[in-house]
Scaffold this motif. Structure first.
Motif, PDB file in Angstrom:
ATOM      1  N   ILE A 122      -7.320   2.182   6.082  1.00 53.04           N
ATOM      2  CA  ILE A 122      -8.461   1.448   5.524  1.00 53.04           C
ATOM      3  C   ILE A 122      -7.964   0.344   4.594  1.00 53.04           C
ATOM      4  N   SER A 123      -7.009   0.684   3.734  1.00 51.19           N
ATOM      5  CA  SER A 123      -6.477  -0.300   2.786  1.00 51.19           C
ATOM      6  C   SER A 123      -5.855  -1.483   3.511  1.00 51.19           C
ATOM      7  N   ALA A 124      -4.986  -1.191   4.480  1.00 50.09           N
ATOM      8  CA  ALA A 124      -4.313  -2.268   5.216  1.00 50.09           C
ATOM      9  C   ALA A 124      -5.313  -3.113   6.001  1.00 50.09           C
ATOM     10  N   SER A 125      -6.295  -2.480   6.594  1.00 46.01           N
ATOM     11  CA  SER A 125      -7.280  -3.189   7.399  1.00 46.01           C
ATOM     12  C   SER A 125      -8.171  -4.072   6.539  1.00 46.01           C
ATOM     13  N   ILE A 178       0.869  -1.175   0.000  1.00 43.76           N
ATOM     14  CA  ILE A 178       0.000   0.000   0.000  1.00 43.76           C
ATOM     15  C   ILE A 178       0.908   1.228   0.000  1.00 43.76           C
ATOM     16  N   TYR A 179       0.748   2.092  -0.982  1.00 46.95           N
ATOM     17  CA  TYR A 179       1.690   3.212  -1.107  1.00 46.95           C
ATOM     18  C   TYR A 179       0.960   4.499  -1.471  1.00 46.95           C
ATOM     19  N   ASN A 180       1.618   5.612  -1.166  1.00 49.53           N
ATOM     20  CA  ASN A 180       1.065   6.948  -1.382  1.00 49.53           C
ATOM     21  C   ASN A 180       1.292   7.390  -2.825  1.00 49.53           C
ATOM     22  N   ALA A 181       0.240   7.374  -3.617  1.00 48.30           N
ATOM     23  CA  ALA A 181       0.361   7.765  -5.020  1.00 48.30           C
ATOM     24  C   ALA A 181       0.593   9.259  -5.184  1.00 48.30           C
ATOM     25  N   ASP A 182       0.394  10.032  -4.113  1.00 49.74           N
ATOM     26  CA  ASP A 182       0.616  11.477  -4.174  1.00 49.74           C
ATOM     27  C   ASP A 182       2.063  11.863  -3.870  1.00 49.74           C
ATOM     28  N   ASP A 183       2.865  10.900  -3.456  1.00 50.46           N
ATOM     29  CA  ASP A 183       4.276  11.145  -3.123  1.00 50.46           C
ATOM     30  C   ASP A 183       5.131  10.594  -4.256  1.00 50.46           C
ATOM     31  N   GLU A 184       5.791  11.488  -4.974  1.00 49.35           N
ATOM     32  CA  GLU A 184       6.528  11.083  -6.177  1.00 49.35           C
ATOM     33  C   GLU A 184       7.621  10.075  -5.889  1.00 49.35           C
ATOM     34  N   TYR A 187     -13.316   6.130  -0.050  1.00 49.10           N
ATOM     35  CA  TYR A 187     -13.639   4.920  -0.797  1.00 49.10           C
ATOM     36  C   TYR A 187     -12.453   3.950  -0.813  1.00 49.10           C
ATOM     37  N   PHE A 188     -12.791   2.657  -0.946  1.00 48.31           N
ATOM     38  CA  PHE A 188     -11.767   1.640  -1.160  1.00 48.31           C
ATOM     39  C   PHE A 188     -12.276   0.661  -2.202  1.00 48.31           C
ATOM     40  N   ARG A 189     -11.537   0.538  -3.298  1.00 52.14           N
ATOM     41  CA  ARG A 189     -11.880  -0.361  -4.397  1.00 52.14           C
ATOM     42  C   ARG A 189     -13.349  -0.240  -4.809  1.00 52.14           C
ATOM     43  N   GLY A 190     -13.766   0.998  -4.957  1.00 52.56           N
ATOM     44  CA  GLY A 190     -15.106   1.268  -5.450  1.00 52.56           C
ATOM     45  C   GLY A 190     -16.196   1.296  -4.401  1.00 52.56           C
ATOM     46  N   GLU A 191     -15.884   0.870  -3.185  1.00 59.46           N
ATOM     47  CA  GLU A 191     -16.879   0.866  -2.110  1.00 59.46           C
ATOM     48  C   GLU A 191     -16.781   2.139  -1.281  1.00 59.46           C
ATOM     49  N   GLU A 192     -17.904   2.785  -1.055  1.00 59.39           N
ATOM     50  CA  GLU A 192     -17.907   3.923  -0.144  1.00 59.39           C
ATOM     51  C   GLU A 192     -17.784   3.399   1.285  1.00 59.39           C
ATOM     52  N   ILE A 193     -16.758   3.851   1.995  1.00 62.10           N
ATOM     53  CA  ILE A 193     -16.502   3.371   3.351  1.00 62.10           C
ATOM     54  C   ILE A 193     -17.214   4.241   4.385  1.00 62.10           C
TER      55      ILE A 193
END
Length: 449
Positions: free
Chosen positions: A287-290, A220-226, A260-266
């Motif tokens: 959320i992703s890791a959990s 799981i990684y931060n897509a906003d961090d180059e 959201y995670f994988r299309g699901e509203e959390i």
């Protein structure tokens, strides 16, 4: 008792006691490995030393003779000890493997491991993951830089328990086979260059969190961090990005309305108790890791509706050799520091200072009665020195940055003391946020031996 499987080492040197060294020595002794301990500052009369000797460990204190490496086939070092340390450098010359206790703990862990690293936000994210899993009735424990040391925690864990680890670059650099089932890389800012020398070395150390992952694992990684995004592309594991800026079908993201995670509203953003844009990024990672570790949407939502965070507000960081460290970086005014000081009956060494807003600190002086020493920094250092003297505090030390402040406080301290960061000032003269200032305090504490 759980056993190390295929552990090839018969004798180990533990360099630096503190919490991690003590836990590593304990684990090895429980596995019938021959243990030698080398520490500069711990006293012979320390109960930890007495117990280690009683259990058969050899303990060398007060110096670092090269002979402590004789007959040794593994070096386990305190994470904060640099690689140019005389013993570490000699171990490298001799071709000995050099690890931190995280590597050792992972050898004994039987259940899935979730590893979390980044320059900022590790504690918040680790806490969120632990709470989300627990709320979903998933057996879980947290360790590393949060709570107990990993080498202590794994010894009492069951096969079905998840282990959530908060991991620093210092810990990760000392790994060889460490292999989390779920790795989280939050962000990367320029830090610890005194230790790593270059930002590339720092990134390389952080990237060891996914270096041994396989295609069955998740990163799981931060897509906003180059820098993080670029490093993540070399991973063999399944990549799960998170972003505050873009819609990600295979990851986590947020818009103005919800998360959201994988299309699901959390959860709706308005329902989230934890405030701050930086915390929203941590929430996406958590959320992703959990989710990938068995948490339910209901469990995640219940945590996010109630968890308001504890970091930087009288946060207990750790105990080292009888000294108790507290991070109250959010105390950006005199009133907040007065409240913090009123919370302790033990002697306090106060770290304070920051942005000069033009006020004096006379109002703070009555609250300094329980303060035995002050370490000041930032634009207000001179004013705080004056108030410390007015409150009859004999020892007031002026430092230039947080690393120096923590080291100075450590030198001034004795067993039973509280070392408290409660600045009574904003951070903006030296740090962009009080969170960053608190993170620097925590990281500096963890470099102490």
């Amino acid at each position: 008792m759980k056993q190390l499987i295929d552990f090839p080492y018969k004798s180990a040197l533990v360099l630096g006691l503190a919490k991690s060294g003590t836990a590593a020595a304990d684990l090895l002794l429980n596995q019938s490995v021959k243990v030698r301990v080398n520490d500069m500052k711990t006293e012979e009369t320390d109960p930890i030393v007495t117990d280690l000797k009683r259990r058969g460990a050899e303990v060398v204190l007060g110096s670092h003779p090269l002979s402590v490496l004789d007959g040794i086939d593994l070096l386990i070092k305190n994470p904060g000890i640099p690689y140019d340390h005389i013993i570490v450098a000699e171990a490298e010359k001799r071709g000995l493997p050099i690890i931190t206790e995280i590597e050792l703990a992972s050898e004994l862990a039987e259940g899935p491991i979730i590893g979390i690293t980044g320059s900022n936000g590790k504690t918040t994210t680790t806490t969120l993951v632990r709470e989300m899993l627990a709320a979903s009735n998933v057996p879980v424990k947290a360790a590393g830089n949060i709570g107990k040391v990993a080498a202590e925690t794994v010894q009492s864990m069951g096969k079905d328990e998840r282990l959530v680890l908060e991991l620093s670059s210092f810990q990760l650099q000392g790994t060889i086979k460490f292999h989390p089932n779920v790795a989280v890389f939050l962000n990367l800012f320029e830090a610890h260059l005194d230790y790593h020398k270059t930002i590339d070395n720092y990134l390389e150390a952080k990237s060891k969190i996914f270096a041994n992952q396989s295609e069955d694992d998740f990163l799981i990684y931060n897509a906003d961090d180059e820098k993080v995004s670029k490093a993540a592309q070399s991973a063999k594991s399944q990549k799960i990005p998170f972003s505050l800026k873009q819609h990600l079908e295979n990851g986590a993201w947020a818009d103005d309305n919800a998360v959201y995670f994988r299309g699901e509203e959390i959860i709706k953003r308005a329902e989230i108790a934890l405030v701050g844009e930086h915390n929203l990024s941590n929430i996406l990672a958590a959320i992703s890791a959990s989710k990938l570790s068995g948490a339910t949407t209901e469990g995640i939502r219940s945590v996010l509706k109630t968890f308001s965070g504890v970091k930087h507000r009288l946060q207990f960081v750790t105990e080292l050799q009888g000294r108790y460290f507290y991070n109250d970086s959010k105390a950006t005014n005199i009133l907040a520091t007065e409240k913090a000081l009123s919370s302790f009956t033990k002697p306090v060494i106060l770290l304070c200072g920051g942005l000069d807003r033009g006020n004096s600190f006379e109002e703070l002086e009555p609250s300094l009665s329980g303060v035995k020493a002050m370490v000041v920094f930032g634009e207000t250092a001179a004013k705080l020195t004056q108030s410390g003297k007015a409150a009859n505090i004999d020892q007031v030390v002026h430092t230039d940055n947080m690393q120096e402040a923590v080291e100075a406080a450590w030198k001034l301290s004795e067993q039973g003391d509280v070392i408290l960061l409660s600045p009574a000032c904003a951070s903006w003269d030296q740090y962009p946020t009080f969170e960053k200032r608190g993170d620097m305090f925590i990281e500096a504490v963890h470099t102490l031996i």
